[in-house]
Structures are given as C-alpha cells and as structure tokens.
Write a protein that holds these residues in place. Structure first.
Motif, mmCIF file in Angstrom:
data_model
loop_
_atom_site.group_PDB
_atom_site.id
_atom_site.type_symbol
_atom_site.label_atom_id
_atom_site.label_comp_id
_atom_site.label_asym_id
_atom_site.label_seq_id
_atom_site.Cartn_x
_atom_site.Cartn_y
_atom_site.Cartn_z
ATOM 1 N N LYS A 29 0.842 -1.209 0.000
ATOM 2 C CA LYS A 29 0.000 0.000 0.000
ATOM 3 C C LYS A 29 0.873 1.255 0.000
ATOM 4 O O LYS A 29 0.586 2.217 -0.709
ATOM 5 N N ALA A 30 1.926 1.231 0.790
ATOM 6 C CA ALA A 30 2.803 2.409 0.890
ATOM 7 C C ALA A 30 3.535 2.687 -0.417
ATOM 8 O O ALA A 30 3.740 3.844 -0.784
ATOM 9 N N PHE A 31 3.937 1.637 -1.121
ATOM 10 C CA PHE A 31 4.733 1.798 -2.333
ATOM 11 C C PHE A 31 3.953 1.517 -3.617
ATOM 12 O O PHE A 31 4.530 1.521 -4.695
ATOM 13 N N HIS A 32 2.656 1.240 -3.489
ATOM 14 C CA HIS A 32 1.814 0.894 -4.651
ATOM 15 C C HIS A 32 2.416 -0.297 -5.402
ATOM 16 O O HIS A 32 2.521 -0.290 -6.625
ATOM 17 N N SER A 33 2.809 -1.292 -4.631
ATOM 18 C CA SER A 33 3.485 -2.470 -5.180
ATOM 19 C C SER A 33 2.503 -3.577 -5.539
ATOM 20 O O SER A 33 1.371 -3.602 -5.073
ATOM 21 N N GLU A 34 3.019 -4.506 -6.327
ATOM 22 C CA GLU A 34 2.293 -5.737 -6.611
ATOM 23 C C GLU A 34 2.730 -6.778 -5.597
ATOM 24 O O GLU A 34 3.875 -6.773 -5.145
ATOM 25 N N ILE A 35 1.815 -7.674 -5.253
ATOM 26 C CA ILE A 35 2.121 -8.794 -4.369
ATOM 27 C C ILE A 35 1.873 -10.086 -5.134
ATOM 28 O O ILE A 35 0.883 -10.221 -5.845
ATOM 29 N N ARG A 36 2.778 -11.025 -4.960
ATOM 30 C CA ARG A 36 2.603 -12.365 -5.530
ATOM 31 C C ARG A 36 2.650 -13.352 -4.371
ATOM 32 O O ARG A 36 3.685 -13.508 -3.722
ATOM 33 N N LEU A 37 1.507 -13.982 -4.089
ATOM 34 C CA LEU A 37 1.434 -15.015 -3.065
ATOM 35 C C LEU A 37 1.848 -16.341 -3.690
ATOM 36 O O LEU A 37 1.318 -16.730 -4.733
ATOM 37 N N VAL A 38 2.772 -17.013 -3.052
ATOM 38 C CA VAL A 38 3.308 -18.258 -3.581
ATOM 39 C C VAL A 38 3.203 -19.349 -2.526
ATOM 40 O O VAL A 38 3.546 -19.126 -1.363
ATOM 41 N N ASN A 39 2.711 -20.496 -2.936
ATOM 42 C CA ASN A 39 2.728 -21.677 -2.083
ATOM 43 C C ASN A 39 3.516 -22.750 -2.806
ATOM 44 O O ASN A 39 3.257 -23.021 -3.973
ATOM 45 N N VAL A 40 4.507 -23.305 -2.113
ATOM 46 C CA VAL A 40 5.353 -24.338 -2.715
ATOM 47 C C VAL A 40 5.046 -25.671 -2.047
ATOM 48 O O VAL A 40 5.074 -25.782 -0.820
ATOM 49 N N GLN A 41 4.751 -26.660 -2.862
ATOM 50 C CA GLN A 41 4.453 -28.007 -2.388
ATOM 51 C C GLN A 41 5.552 -28.958 -2.850
ATOM 52 O O GLN A 41 6.049 -28.834 -3.970
ATOM 53 N N SER A 42 5.879 -29.890 -1.986
ATOM 54 C CA SER A 42 6.828 -30.927 -2.370
ATOM 55 C C SER A 42 6.145 -31.885 -3.340
ATOM 56 O O SER A 42 4.930 -32.063 -3.298
ATOM 57 N N LEU A 43 6.925 -32.482 -4.196
ATOM 58 C CA LEU A 43 6.390 -33.460 -5.140
ATOM 59 C C LEU A 43 6.082 -34.763 -4.417
ATOM 60 O O LEU A 43 6.743 -35.121 -3.445
ATOM 61 N N THR A 44 5.063 -35.475 -4.896
ATOM 62 C CA THR A 44 4.720 -36.773 -4.331
ATOM 63 C C THR A 44 5.805 -37.783 -4.719
ATOM 64 O O THR A 44 6.104 -37.922 -5.902
ATOM 65 N N PRO A 45 6.385 -38.465 -3.745
ATOM 66 C CA PRO A 45 7.420 -39.448 -4.087
ATOM 67 C C PRO A 45 6.869 -40.537 -5.013
ATOM 68 O O PRO A 45 5.746 -41.008 -4.833
ATOM 69 N N ILE A 46 7.657 -40.941 -5.970
ATOM 70 C CA ILE A 46 7.243 -41.928 -6.964
ATOM 71 C C ILE A 46 6.809 -43.234 -6.311
ATOM 72 O O ILE A 46 5.850 -43.857 -6.753
ATOM 73 N N LYS A 47 7.468 -43.634 -5.238
ATOM 74 C CA LYS A 47 7.131 -44.911 -4.620
ATOM 75 C C LYS A 47 5.716 -44.940 -4.045
ATOM 76 O O LYS A 47 5.172 -46.006 -3.810
ATOM 77 N N PHE A 48 5.081 -43.779 -3.842
ATOM 78 C CA PHE A 48 3.718 -43.730 -3.323
ATOM 79 C C PHE A 48 2.659 -43.694 -4.419
ATOM 80 O O PHE A 48 1.479 -43.881 -4.149
ATOM 81 N N LEU A 49 3.043 -43.431 -5.639
ATOM 82 C CA LEU A 49 2.077 -43.234 -6.719
ATOM 83 C C LEU A 49 1.176 -44.451 -6.954
ATOM 84 O O LEU A 49 0.011 -44.296 -7.311
ATOM 85 N N ASP A 50 1.685 -45.648 -6.749
ATOM 86 C CA ASP A 50 0.871 -46.857 -6.945
ATOM 87 C C ASP A 50 -0.264 -46.960 -5.937
ATOM 88 O O ASP A 50 -1.237 -47.666 -6.164
#
Length: 140
Positions: A29-50
C-alpha cells in the motif's frame, strides 16, 4: 522503490501466513506495489504413486489453488496488484527461482522460532535469506 513483493506462504500455517501477508500488504500500500502469493508443495514421491488414486495430484492442485485464491481475495489491494502461484519442488530453491523469474524487489516470509530441529536440519527461511538475490524480510 518496491514494485514487486513475493510472499511465500504455508497454507497449513494460517497464523504465520497472516503475519507475513499483513507486513507485505502494508508495504504494498505504501509503495503501490504488486504482491505475488506463492505456495510451494513438495512433489509426491514416486514410490507412493501406486497407492494413490490416478487423479490425486489434480485434486490436490485444485484444492490448493482454491485456498490460495481465497487468501488473495482477502487482501485489500486492487485485484490487478495481486497474483498467486502454486509451485512444486524443493521449497527454498523454488522460492528463490520464482523471486528471480518474477523479478521481485523483496521477499516477505514468516518463520517459526528456531528450535533444535532447525539448527540440525536448517530452515527454509534461513536458506532463502542466504541465497536470495533480493532483500528478504523475515517475520516471526
């Protein structure tokens, strides 16, 4: 001048998320900036995919994108100044890559108070601070 503020958030930690967003929103608000909200998720391990339903990843992705959009909707900034991104990969590296790709002027993130586990295995906030090419504001 701050024009782009990246805010990595943990959707499983709403109180911490709110703290980081409040700081970022005040600065935006003070600087009239843009905000980018980011959520990072770990990948599902391959051994669980089955053992998972075929559409597991898509269902999780839709749910997380909905949660991210809900958090963004509560900001009191113009919608043109708020974007979101759901990313997958190693947390601190993905945050740093997104900050560089989006050309962030500042990263605002919240961190747990350090405990013994953080000293032994490190923290994502600490790694982001050490490796980011832009300033980092850590909120506790």
């Amino acid at each position: 001048m701050l024009t782009r503020i990246l805010v990595p958030i943990d959707l499983a930690e709403p109180q911490m998320t709110k703290l980081a967003i409040d700081y970022a929103e005040t600065l935006a608000k003070a600087f009239h900036s843009e905000i980018r909200l980011v959520n990072v998720q770990s990948l599902t391990p391959i051994k669980f995919l089955d053992y998972l339903p075929q559409d597991f990843d898509e269902n999780i992705k839709r749910g997380l994108e909905g949660e991210l959009a809900s958090v963004a909707a509560h900001l009191s900034l113009p919608p043109t100044h708020v974007t979101t991104a759901l990313l997958f990969g190693p947390i601190y590296q993905t945050i740093i890559e997104e900050a560089e790709r989006w050309k962030s002027d500042l990263i605002v993130l919240c961190s747990h108070r350090p405990g013994m586990d953080r000293f032994l295995i490190g923290s994502n906030a600490n790694a982001v601070t050490r490796h980011a090419t832009c300033p980092v504001l850590i909120v506790r």
